[in-house]
Design a protein around this motif. Sequence first.
Motif: not given
Length: 295
Positions: A116, A285, A289, A241
Amino acid sequence: MSSRATLTLLALSLIWGCSFIFIKVGVESFSPVEIAFIRTLLGSIIILTIVSVKRLEYPHGARTWYRLAVAAAISNTIPFALFGYGETHISAILAGLLNAMTPLVTFPVAILAGVERSSSRRIVGLALGFVGVLVVLGVGSNIAGGSLLGSAACLLAATLYGIGFVYVRKSLVITDNNRLGLAGGQLAMAAVEALIPMTLTSHTAHAINSRSVIAVLLLGIFGTGLAYVLNYALIHQVGALGASLTPLIMPIFSTIAGAVVLGEHLIWYQGLGAALILTGAWFVQRKPTIPSTPG
């Protein structure tokens, strides 16, 4: 997120949100370790039966089973027992709210694992989330003793869940053909891990009542078996995530279930703290990603 992934996320959030009331009722008759063993055993039997019927791929190789054992300890055996212990001291509603910390833990762990990206917005979200936890716990009020220990146990469990999301994504190659086998294998390893302390320390403090038995059976069949089918599918679809967004929605279902089924009440500052946690997790979030390569 695709419509299929969204439906998977909502279904998983509903099932896991209701799991907190099953745990709360289950600890009336069973110890936390007993509950962890029963639910993982039932869940593994259900999933591995599906794998056999559909002739899907089973986990193979010592390396894969070792990683499943680690994933089981982090994501099942220990946190399941911790939530069981925690709910002997706090409400199912509060346990569900504290579980919303999972995405906030997943974020820094995912950064360290290289899956991430960081950003100022995500750091602000992380700070908001931790302030929210302090508010939920009623820092400065009369929380003490068993309530503090119960809350700490649930927070530790949520922390392990966050680590587990990243570990599974990073260490296991998940495909359409093997994800059920991996889920079943992970739960089977969790059952083995829970069996050892259960045989050494298990004792039932109260007479077993029928509603506790029903609650633990539902927890094993739906809150573990079906839930892990959906969980592995979600990790495969949207990553670690994205899958950890489940705790953003779970508090809605856990709060409603706790209030309607158990007659529990949400204290005003818990609602405020929950809003801060969920807002922080949402900020955390909201970022694409980086594709990860399991190693």
